[in-house]
Design an enzyme around this catalytic site. Sequence first.
Site, PDB file in Angstrom:
ATOM      1  N   SER A 142       0.860  -1.184   0.000  1.00 42.65           N
ATOM      2  CA  SER A 142       0.000   0.000   0.000  1.00 42.65           C
ATOM      3  C   SER A 142       0.894   1.232   0.000  1.00 42.65           C
ATOM      4  CB  SER A 142      -0.887   0.002   1.256  1.00 42.65           C
ATOM      5  OG  SER A 142      -1.496   1.267   1.451  1.00 42.65           O
ATOM      6  N   TYR A 163      -2.751  -1.063  10.245  1.00 44.22           N
ATOM      7  CA  TYR A 163      -2.645  -1.259   8.796  1.00 44.22           C
ATOM      8  C   TYR A 163      -1.330  -0.699   8.269  1.00 44.22           C
ATOM      9  CZ  TYR A 163      -3.913  -1.078   3.842  1.00 44.22           C
ATOM     10  OH  TYR A 163      -3.936  -1.241   2.474  1.00 44.22           O
TER      11      TYR A 163
END
Length: 258
Positions: free
Chosen positions: A148, A163
């Site tokens: 990401s 995350y």
Amino acid sequence: MSKLDELFGLDGRVAVVTGASSGLGVGFARALAGAGANLVLAARREERLQALAVELEAGGTEVLAIACDVTEPEQVEHMKDVCLERFGRVDVLVNNAGVTEIGPAESETAESFLRVMNVNLNGAFFCAQRFGRVMLEAGSGSIINIASIFGLVASGSIPQASYVASKGALVNLTRELGAQWARRGVRVNAIAPAFFPSEMTDEMFDDERSMGWLRRKTPAGRPGAIRELDGALVFLASDASTYVVGQILAVDGGWTAI
């Protein structure tokens, strides 16, 4: 077939996609099938996998759909065994399974933090290790971790410490596995997407205020379309990237450039 088609083609190869029941995973499966690969689709929601399998098989792709929780090493081992029983080989692994938890770090529970780390980091390692062993024995293969932009920069405005931590760790795990295995024929790289439509971003995409913020912050002025990940994926899966090792390819509309 042109030399360029051969370079990017995946005819006769077998690709495993985790988290293939929705969102980016579905797009990844379609892209790999379009390049000629046969597929192993893995996720916890088997009924969704079966629906995707029917679609891809109608286009001539051989598909194995299998329920698997990537946080359970025994289930990952079973998935690998079933894959080999069906196809006898594995050439590409796309580590796509992932979850997030939105909220301030000071109030995130230990259970929440560990759950996100377990899926996004531990699950990716378990899959890379099990399928990596097969690839190492064969002397070839490509592992693509779906990281990401928040493995490269902080999230900040969307607080999600677990995350961000998991994706940052996955970025460096990618480099480490790439460095360990490159001489033995196995390439490990990652794609770092920005904002694309998926179950994880549904709420954001449905909120015009959030989308306005996203358009202002992204140099490209918009979020990504799932098809815009296809080129990066097929590039890393195919012989077009045989000298690419341990790299993180950001597909982010310029997010990490500023």
